[in-house]
Design a protein around this motif. Sequence first.
Motif, PDB file in Angstrom:
ATOM      1  N   ALA A  15       0.831  -1.207   0.000  1.00 10.99           N
ATOM      2  CA  ALA A  15       0.000   0.000   0.000  1.00 10.99           C
ATOM      3  C   ALA A  15       0.865   1.257   0.000  1.00 10.99           C
ATOM      4  CB  ALA A  15      -0.935  -0.011   1.199  1.00 10.99           C
ATOM      5  N   ALA A  16       1.944   1.248   0.768  1.00 12.84           N
ATOM      6  CA  ALA A  16       2.846   2.399   0.800  1.00 12.84           C
ATOM      7  C   ALA A  16       3.501   2.602  -0.566  1.00 12.84           C
ATOM      8  CB  ALA A  16       3.903   2.209   1.875  1.00 12.84           C
ATOM      9  N   LEU A  17       3.925   1.508  -1.190  1.00 13.29           N
ATOM     10  CA  LEU A  17       4.507   1.606  -2.536  1.00 13.29           C
ATOM     11  C   LEU A  17       3.490   2.149  -3.527  1.00 13.29           C
ATOM     12  CD1 LEU A  17       6.592  -1.664  -2.866  1.00 13.29           C
ATOM     13  CD2 LEU A  17       7.445   0.664  -3.060  1.00 13.29           C
ATOM     14  N   ASP A  18       2.253   1.737  -3.391  1.00 16.20           N
ATOM     15  CA  ASP A  18       1.199   2.215  -4.282  1.00 16.20           C
ATOM     16  C   ASP A  18       1.046   3.730  -4.161  1.00 16.20           C
ATOM     17  OD1 ASP A  18      -0.769   1.608  -6.248  1.00 16.20           O
ATOM     18  OD2 ASP A  18      -2.321   1.891  -4.728  1.00 16.20           O
ATOM     19  N   ARG A  19       1.051   4.232  -2.935  1.00 20.43           N
ATOM     20  CA  ARG A  19       0.956   5.688  -2.722  1.00 20.43           C
ATOM     21  C   ARG A  19       2.175   6.397  -3.303  1.00 20.43           C
ATOM     22  NH1 ARG A  19      -0.913   3.697   2.174  1.00 20.43           N
ATOM     23  NH2 ARG A  19       1.120   4.051   3.148  1.00 20.43           N
ATOM     24  N   LEU A  21       4.088   5.368  -5.695  1.00 20.67           N
ATOM     25  CA  LEU A  21       4.013   5.263  -7.152  1.00 20.67           C
ATOM     26  C   LEU A  21       3.054   6.307  -7.716  1.00 20.67           C
ATOM     27  CD1 LEU A  21       4.762   3.811  -9.769  1.00 20.67           C
ATOM     28  CD2 LEU A  21       2.982   2.138  -9.256  1.00 20.67           C
ATOM     29  N   GLU A  22       1.913   6.460  -7.101  1.00 16.49           N
ATOM     30  CA  GLU A  22       0.951   7.469  -7.558  1.00 16.49           C
ATOM     31  C   GLU A  22       1.561   8.865  -7.487  1.00 16.49           C
ATOM     32  OE1 GLU A  22      -2.124   7.301  -9.007  1.00 16.49           O
ATOM     33  OE2 GLU A  22      -1.606   5.188  -9.169  1.00 16.49           O
ATOM     34  N   ASP A  23       2.261   9.146  -6.390  1.00 15.87           N
ATOM     35  CA  ASP A  23       2.927  10.440  -6.263  1.00 15.87           C
ATOM     36  C   ASP A  23       3.966  10.635  -7.366  1.00 15.87           C
ATOM     37  OD1 ASP A  23       1.444  10.993  -3.997  1.00 15.87           O
ATOM     38  OD2 ASP A  23       3.069  10.500  -2.599  1.00 15.87           O
ATOM     39  N   ALA A  24       4.766   9.604  -7.618  1.00 15.78           N
ATOM     40  CA  ALA A  24       5.822   9.689  -8.627  1.00 15.78           C
ATOM     41  C   ALA A  24       5.248   9.889 -10.027  1.00 15.78           C
ATOM     42  CB  ALA A  24       6.695   8.433  -8.580  1.00 15.78           C
ATOM     43  N   LYS A  42       6.638  -3.305  -6.244  1.00 16.74           N
ATOM     44  CA  LYS A  42       5.238  -3.585  -5.943  1.00 16.74           C
ATOM     45  C   LYS A  42       4.846  -4.976  -6.472  1.00 16.74           C
ATOM     46  CE  LYS A  42       0.746  -1.542  -6.634  1.00 16.74           C
ATOM     47  NZ  LYS A  42      -0.026  -0.614  -7.411  1.00 16.74           N
ATOM     48  N   LEU A  43       5.275  -5.297  -7.667  1.00 18.28           N
ATOM     49  CA  LEU A  43       4.996  -6.607  -8.253  1.00 18.28           C
ATOM     50  C   LEU A  43       5.693  -7.720  -7.467  1.00 18.28           C
ATOM     51  CD1 LEU A  43       3.676  -8.263 -10.465  1.00 18.28           C
ATOM     52  CD2 LEU A  43       5.661  -7.780 -11.909  1.00 18.28           C
ATOM     53  N   ARG A  44       6.932  -7.462  -7.020  1.00 16.77           N
ATOM     54  CA  ARG A  44       7.652  -8.461  -6.231  1.00 16.77           C
ATOM     55  C   ARG A  44       6.884  -8.774  -4.939  1.00 16.77           C
ATOM     56  NH1 ARG A  44      10.556  -9.196  -2.046  1.00 16.77           N
ATOM     57  NH2 ARG A  44      10.563  -7.038  -1.358  1.00 16.77           N
ATOM     58  N   LEU A  45       6.381  -7.736  -4.292  1.00 18.32           N
ATOM     59  CA  LEU A  45       5.607  -7.949  -3.072  1.00 18.32           C
ATOM     60  C   LEU A  45       4.319  -8.708  -3.364  1.00 18.32           C
ATOM     61  CD1 LEU A  45       5.991  -4.516  -1.263  1.00 18.32           C
ATOM     62  CD2 LEU A  45       7.138  -6.659  -0.723  1.00 18.32           C
TER      63      LEU A  45
END
Length: 55
Positions: A15-19, A21-24, A42-45
């Motif tokens: 979820a943190a990576l998703d946020r 990524l959206e910011d980036a 994110k895919l690895r997780l």
Amino acid sequence: MAVAERMEALRTKHAALDRNLEDAIHRPLPDEIEVLRLKKEKLRLKDEMARLHHA
């Protein structure tokens, strides 16, 4: 660490990576290398969560 605890930790990181990524992605000049790195992580997780779920 129990499987349920590991799954929760992975979900939290995902979820943190998703946020992040959206910011980036929505920056005026996105860093494509950073976007790609975040997507891969994110895919690895997600893959690790799938393995734990089916184990």
